[in-house]
Design a protein around this motif. Structure first.
Motif, PDB file in Angstrom:
ATOM      1  N   LYS A 113     -43.328  11.027   0.481  1.00  0.00           N
ATOM      2  CA  LYS A 113     -42.703   9.804   1.007  1.00  0.00           C
ATOM      3  C   LYS A 113     -41.364   9.507   0.363  1.00  0.00           C
ATOM      4  O   LYS A 113     -40.645   8.602   0.782  1.00  0.00           O
ATOM      5  CB  LYS A 113     -43.605   8.597   0.718  1.00  0.00           C
ATOM      6  CG  LYS A 113     -44.850   8.506   1.573  1.00  0.00           C
ATOM      7  CD  LYS A 113     -45.530   7.178   1.247  1.00  0.00           C
ATOM      8  CE  LYS A 113     -46.758   6.927   2.089  1.00  0.00           C
ATOM      9  NZ  LYS A 113     -47.336   5.601   1.764  1.00  0.00           N
ATOM     10  N   CYS A 114     -41.040  10.238  -0.733  1.00  0.00           N
ATOM     11  CA  CYS A 114     -39.827   9.916  -1.502  1.00  0.00           C
ATOM     12  C   CYS A 114     -39.344  11.181  -2.203  1.00  0.00           C
ATOM     13  O   CYS A 114     -40.145  11.962  -2.712  1.00  0.00           O
ATOM     14  CB  CYS A 114     -40.195   8.837  -2.526  1.00  0.00           C
ATOM     15  SG  CYS A 114     -38.870   8.373  -3.644  1.00  0.00           S
ATOM     16  N   ASP A 115     -38.010  11.356  -2.252  1.00  0.00           N
ATOM     17  CA  ASP A 115     -37.439  12.533  -2.925  1.00  0.00           C
ATOM     18  C   ASP A 115     -37.394  12.365  -4.436  1.00  0.00           C
ATOM     19  O   ASP A 115     -37.202  13.346  -5.154  1.00  0.00           O
ATOM     20  CB  ASP A 115     -36.015  12.789  -2.430  1.00  0.00           C
ATOM     21  CG  ASP A 115     -36.002  13.450  -1.066  1.00  0.00           C
ATOM     22  OD1 ASP A 115     -37.056  13.957  -0.636  1.00  0.00           O
ATOM     23  OD2 ASP A 115     -34.933  13.458  -0.428  1.00  0.00           O
ATOM     24  N   GLY A 116     -37.493  11.110  -4.915  1.00  0.00           N
ATOM     25  CA  GLY A 116     -37.429  10.869  -6.361  1.00  0.00           C
ATOM     26  C   GLY A 116     -36.734   9.556  -6.635  1.00  0.00           C
ATOM     27  O   GLY A 116     -36.025   9.029  -5.770  1.00  0.00           O
ATOM     28  N   TRP A 117     -36.941   9.032  -7.843  1.00  0.00           N
ATOM     29  CA  TRP A 117     -36.439   7.705  -8.209  1.00  0.00           C
ATOM     30  C   TRP A 117     -35.266   7.800  -9.167  1.00  0.00           C
ATOM     31  O   TRP A 117     -35.225   8.700 -10.003  1.00  0.00           O
ATOM     32  CB  TRP A 117     -37.556   6.905  -8.879  1.00  0.00           C
ATOM     33  CG  TRP A 117     -38.720   6.669  -7.989  1.00  0.00           C
ATOM     34  CD1 TRP A 117     -39.937   7.281  -8.050  1.00  0.00           C
ATOM     35  CD2 TRP A 117     -38.784   5.778  -6.873  1.00  0.00           C
ATOM     36  NE1 TRP A 117     -40.761   6.806  -7.040  1.00  0.00           N
ATOM     37  CE2 TRP A 117     -40.073   5.890  -6.306  1.00  0.00           C
ATOM     38  CE3 TRP A 117     -37.872   4.877  -6.291  1.00  0.00           C
ATOM     39  CZ2 TRP A 117     -40.476   5.148  -5.192  1.00  0.00           C
ATOM     40  CZ3 TRP A 117     -38.271   4.153  -5.186  1.00  0.00           C
ATOM     41  CH2 TRP A 117     -39.559   4.286  -4.646  1.00  0.00           C
TER      42      TRP A 117
END
Ligand SMILES: Nc1nc2c([nH]c(=O)n2[C@H]2C[C@H](O)[C@@H](COP(=O)(O)OP(=O)(O)OP(=O)(O)O)O2)c(=O)[nH]1
Ligand SMILES: [Mg+2]
Length: 153
Positions: A113-117
């Motif tokens: 859901k996300c490439d990274g923070w």
């Protein structure tokens, strides 16, 4: 059936969090049918019976592994998304919070859901592009998620 896929479709409630550290906010690049590849706050759907604060804490922990404190309501916006397969409508509740442990780094708990923070300064030159639509509109309106300095007398 997923509530968002209801026919006829209904507005849903989302809770998203400005996680603040120093003069930076936490953003991650979305992997989703709407807002794909845009930078967004951690957050998700309000569950039945949950408070905004509980939802904020749960979503941030699910998505980053981090625990938060000082959770406060900032504002609410009304967002209709027409870029995905089906139109979606969210009433988005924006909270702010701080990490419980300032030294802890976010982990990408949901890589689908996300490439990274990452931590980004809340100013035009500091923010990544493109921002997720609702966030982009807040920046354009001059919204500031940071607590205002106490007045000096
Ligand atoms: N994550 C996130 N969602 C946002 C932002 N602004 C905004 O209006 N939303 C709205 C649109 C999203 O579709 C909706 C729900 O968040 P999401 O898309 O991250 O949902 P999710 O998969 O984490 O939800 P969940 O099933 O884990 O509850 O919130 C934002 O900055 N970040
Ligand atoms: Mg999410």
């Amino acid at each position: 059936m997923e509530q968002g896929g209801r026919d006829p479709p209904v507005p849903r409630v989302a809770v998203v969090v400005f996680l603040l550290k120093g003069n930076t906010v936490l953003l991650g690049r979305r992997r989703n049918s709407h807002g794909d590849s845009t930078y967004a706050l951690p957050g998700g759907h309000l569950e039945f019976g949950e408070s905004f604060e509980e939802c904020a804490g749960r979503e941030v922990e699910e998505e980053t592994g981090m625990k938060i404190e000082g959770t406060e309501l900032l504002t609410v916006t009304n967002n209709v998304f027409r870029d995905g397969e089906k139109p979606l409508h969210y009433v988005t509740v924006f909270m702010r919070a701080r990490p419980e442990d300032e030294g802890e780094e976010p982990r990408n708990m949901e890589p689908g859901k996300c490439d990274g923070w990452g931590w980004y300064e809340w100013k035009e030159e500091g923010l990544p592009t493109p921002l997720f639509g609702p966030l982009e509109r807040m920046v354009a309106s001059g919204f500031n998620p940071f607590p205002t300095q106490p007045q000096q007398h």
